[in-house]
Design a protein around this motif. Structure first.
Motif, PDB file in Angstrom:
ATOM      1  N   LEU A 102      29.004  35.403  33.250  1.00 54.58           N
ATOM      2  CA  LEU A 102      29.280  36.142  34.471  1.00 54.58           C
ATOM      3  C   LEU A 102      30.666  36.787  34.420  1.00 54.58           C
ATOM      4  O   LEU A 102      30.836  37.975  34.703  1.00 54.58           O
ATOM      5  CB  LEU A 102      29.167  35.210  35.671  1.00 54.58           C
ATOM      6  N   ARG A 103      31.649  36.022  34.014  1.00 54.24           N
ATOM      7  CA  ARG A 103      33.022  36.521  33.990  1.00 54.24           C
ATOM      8  C   ARG A 103      33.208  37.659  32.985  1.00 54.24           C
ATOM      9  O   ARG A 103      34.060  38.531  33.183  1.00 54.24           O
ATOM     10  CB  ARG A 103      33.989  35.372  33.700  1.00 54.24           C
ATOM     11  N   LEU A 104      32.414  37.666  31.923  1.00 51.75           N
ATOM     12  CA  LEU A 104      32.515  38.766  30.976  1.00 51.75           C
ATOM     13  C   LEU A 104      32.168  40.104  31.633  1.00 51.75           C
ATOM     14  O   LEU A 104      32.636  41.156  31.191  1.00 51.75           O
ATOM     15  CB  LEU A 104      31.604  38.516  29.774  1.00 51.75           C
ATOM     16  N   GLY A 105      31.357  40.060  32.672  1.00 49.91           N
ATOM     17  CA  GLY A 105      31.027  41.287  33.393  1.00 49.91           C
ATOM     18  C   GLY A 105      32.208  41.879  34.140  1.00 49.91           C
ATOM     19  O   GLY A 105      32.175  43.042  34.543  1.00 49.91           O
ATOM     20  N   GLY A 106      33.258  41.096  34.326  1.00 53.73           N
ATOM     21  CA  GLY A 106      34.441  41.574  35.028  1.00 53.73           C
ATOM     22  C   GLY A 106      35.572  41.958  34.100  1.00 53.73           C
ATOM     23  O   GLY A 106      36.734  41.914  34.484  1.00 53.73           O
ATOM     24  N   TYR A 107      35.213  42.368  32.874  1.00 52.21           N
ATOM     25  CA  TYR A 107      36.251  42.615  31.869  1.00 52.21           C
ATOM     26  C   TYR A 107      37.171  43.775  32.213  1.00 52.21           C
ATOM     27  O   TYR A 107      38.287  43.879  31.686  1.00 52.21           O
ATOM     28  CB  TYR A 107      35.617  42.844  30.492  1.00 52.21           C
ATOM     29  N   LEU A 108      36.745  44.654  33.120  1.00 51.75           N
ATOM     30  CA  LEU A 108      37.610  45.771  33.506  1.00 51.75           C
ATOM     31  C   LEU A 108      38.514  45.433  34.692  1.00 51.75           C
ATOM     32  O   LEU A 108      39.333  46.259  35.092  1.00 51.75           O
ATOM     33  CB  LEU A 108      36.768  47.003  33.855  1.00 51.75           C
ATOM     34  N   CYS A 109      38.364  44.235  35.238  1.00 53.49           N
ATOM     35  CA  CYS A 109      39.206  43.851  36.369  1.00 53.49           C
ATOM     36  C   CYS A 109      40.672  43.776  35.937  1.00 53.49           C
ATOM     37  O   CYS A 109      40.989  43.401  34.796  1.00 53.49           O
ATOM     38  CB  CYS A 109      38.778  42.491  36.916  1.00 53.49           C
ATOM     39  N   SER A 111      43.000  41.719  37.095  1.00 48.00           N
ATOM     40  CA  SER A 111      43.666  40.430  37.202  1.00 48.00           C
ATOM     41  C   SER A 111      42.651  39.297  37.202  1.00 48.00           C
ATOM     42  O   SER A 111      41.474  39.492  37.514  1.00 48.00           O
ATOM     43  CB  SER A 111      44.499  40.360  38.486  1.00 48.00           C
ATOM     44  N   ARG A 112      43.113  38.106  36.864  1.00 44.29           N
ATOM     45  CA  ARG A 112      42.275  36.909  36.914  1.00 44.29           C
ATOM     46  C   ARG A 112      41.830  36.637  38.351  1.00 44.29           C
ATOM     47  O   ARG A 112      40.697  36.224  38.592  1.00 44.29           O
ATOM     48  CB  ARG A 112      43.065  35.724  36.351  1.00 44.29           C
ATOM     49  N   ARG A 113      42.720  36.899  39.296  1.00 39.51           N
ATOM     50  CA  ARG A 113      42.375  36.668  40.704  1.00 39.51           C
ATOM     51  C   ARG A 113      41.198  37.544  41.119  1.00 39.51           C
ATOM     52  O   ARG A 113      40.306  37.098  41.857  1.00 39.51           O
ATOM     53  CB  ARG A 113      43.587  36.956  41.581  1.00 39.51           C
ATOM     54  N   GLU A 114      41.178  38.791  40.647  1.00 37.32           N
ATOM     55  CA  GLU A 114      40.077  39.684  40.995  1.00 37.32           C
ATOM     56  C   GLU A 114      38.765  39.228  40.358  1.00 37.32           C
ATOM     57  O   GLU A 114      37.703  39.285  40.985  1.00 37.32           O
ATOM     58  CB  GLU A 114      40.401  41.118  40.574  1.00 37.32           C
ATOM     59  N   VAL A 115      38.840  38.755  39.117  1.00 37.76           N
ATOM     60  CA  VAL A 115      37.642  38.204  38.477  1.00 37.76           C
ATOM     61  C   VAL A 115      37.132  37.007  39.277  1.00 37.76           C
ATOM     62  O   VAL A 115      35.920  36.864  39.510  1.00 37.76           O
ATOM     63  CB  VAL A 115      37.929  37.806  37.017  1.00 37.76           C
ATOM     64  N   ASP A 116      38.046  36.140  39.708  1.00 32.13           N
ATOM     65  CA  ASP A 116      37.661  34.967  40.505  1.00 32.13           C
ATOM     66  C   ASP A 116      36.961  35.398  41.791  1.00 32.13           C
ATOM     67  O   ASP A 116      35.950  34.812  42.192  1.00 32.13           O
ATOM     68  CB  ASP A 116      38.891  34.132  40.859  1.00 32.13           C
ATOM     69  N   ARG A 117      37.503  36.421  42.444  1.00 27.05           N
ATOM     70  CA  ARG A 117      36.913  36.889  43.702  1.00 27.05           C
ATOM     71  C   ARG A 117      35.503  37.409  43.488  1.00 27.05           C
ATOM     72  O   ARG A 117      34.572  37.061  44.231  1.00 27.05           O
ATOM     73  CB  ARG A 117      37.793  38.002  44.294  1.00 27.05           C
ATOM     74  N   ARG A 118      35.319  38.205  42.442  1.00 29.73           N
ATOM     75  CA  ARG A 118      33.995  38.777  42.182  1.00 29.73           C
ATOM     76  C   ARG A 118      33.007  37.705  41.743  1.00 29.73           C
ATOM     77  O   ARG A 118      31.828  37.745  42.108  1.00 29.73           O
ATOM     78  CB  ARG A 118      34.106  39.887  41.134  1.00 29.73           C
ATOM     79  N   ALA A 119      33.472  36.743  40.958  1.00 30.69           N
ATOM     80  CA  ALA A 119      32.581  35.658  40.534  1.00 30.69           C
ATOM     81  C   ALA A 119      32.134  34.830  41.738  1.00 30.69           C
ATOM     82  O   ALA A 119      30.962  34.430  41.832  1.00 30.69           O
ATOM     83  CB  ALA A 119      33.277  34.778  39.504  1.00 30.69           C
TER      84      ALA A 119
END
Length: 239
Positions: A102-109, A111-119
């Motif tokens: 799932l987190r790999l889908g946020g590779y363009l985010c 920041s880590r915080r933004e990945v956390d929010r989307r996950a």
């Protein structure tokens, strides 16, 4: 539904080596719609999505996204522009966990915080995945893998989601669950371009449909007209 066209494909041709797969395909998708591409195997449906998303080079023609020419943009730039492609056969990483996939889908985010929010949003939408967050993706059922692939595609927060054969290989019950997710995604403002071999499933969620045959668009119709008229379906698709 807005009448604003967000995706316009004009006279698109593409090929695999010397074999031409698309012969002047033209279509448009308006904001807020779910549009289906239907047709037999080999009609060019998946190739159309691959060319739009930058995975296959266009030989000629134009792809416009929100008025901007994105023809032959690299795939990462297409994603950054707001289009996301959930491919056929899911392609999850089987030796990685559900959460890692799932987190790999946020590779363009940024920041880590933004990945956390989307996950967190993705797990909220797909509680079954949250229950299996630490499980290897390869051990999921086919339907769960499809849910993961869709959730991963949504991690880029696309405005247009392209789905390729989301019910492929699934039981009727699991396919029903997947299409319920497609409806929910569309209700929440994501425009959808759908390729689906099961015509009746596709027409159950789409507002309009394009019929492809041997790399050409042969018809564009209201999905309800096709769904409710078996004779019309046979005219376009045979069988």
């Amino acid at each position: 539904m807005s009448a604003r066209t967000v995706l316009a494909v004009s006279d698109l041709t593409a090929a695999y080596g010397n074999a031409t797969a698309l012969h002047g395909v033209s279509l448009e998708v308006r904001e807020g719609e779910t549009v289906a591409l239907i047709g037999a195997n080999g009609a060019g449906k998946s190739t159309t999505l691959r060319t739009i998303s930058g995975l296959l080079a266009a030989r000629s023609g134009r792809i416009a996204w929100e008025g901007k020419d994105i023809t032959n943009w690299p795939a990462d730039r297409v994603v950054a522009a707001g289009l996301s492609h959930c491919p056929e056969e899911r392609h999850v990483w089987p030796e990685m966990t559900v959460e890692e996939n799932l987190r790999l889908g946020g590779y363009l985010c940024g920041s880590r915080r933004e990945v956390d929010r989307r996950a967190a949003l993705a797990f909220g939408r797909f509680p079954r995945l949250q229950e299996r967050a630490g499980q290897l993706a390869g051990t999921l059922s086919g339907g769960e893998q499809q849910m993961l692939a869709i959730a991963r595609a949504l991690m880029s927060e696309p405005r247009l989601l392209m789905l390729d054969e989301p019910s492929l290989g699934l039981s009727p019950k699991m396919a029903e669950d997947v299409f319920a997710v497609v409806r929910d995604i569309n209700r929440h403002g994501v425009t959808v371009l759908l390729v689906e071999q099961n015509v009746h499933n596709a027409l159950s969620v789409a507002s309009r449909a394009y019929v492809l045959e041997t790399g050409r668009v042969t018809a564009e119709r209201n999905a309800g007209d096709l769904r409710d008229d078996p004779d019309l379906l046979r005219t376009y698709l045979g069988g």
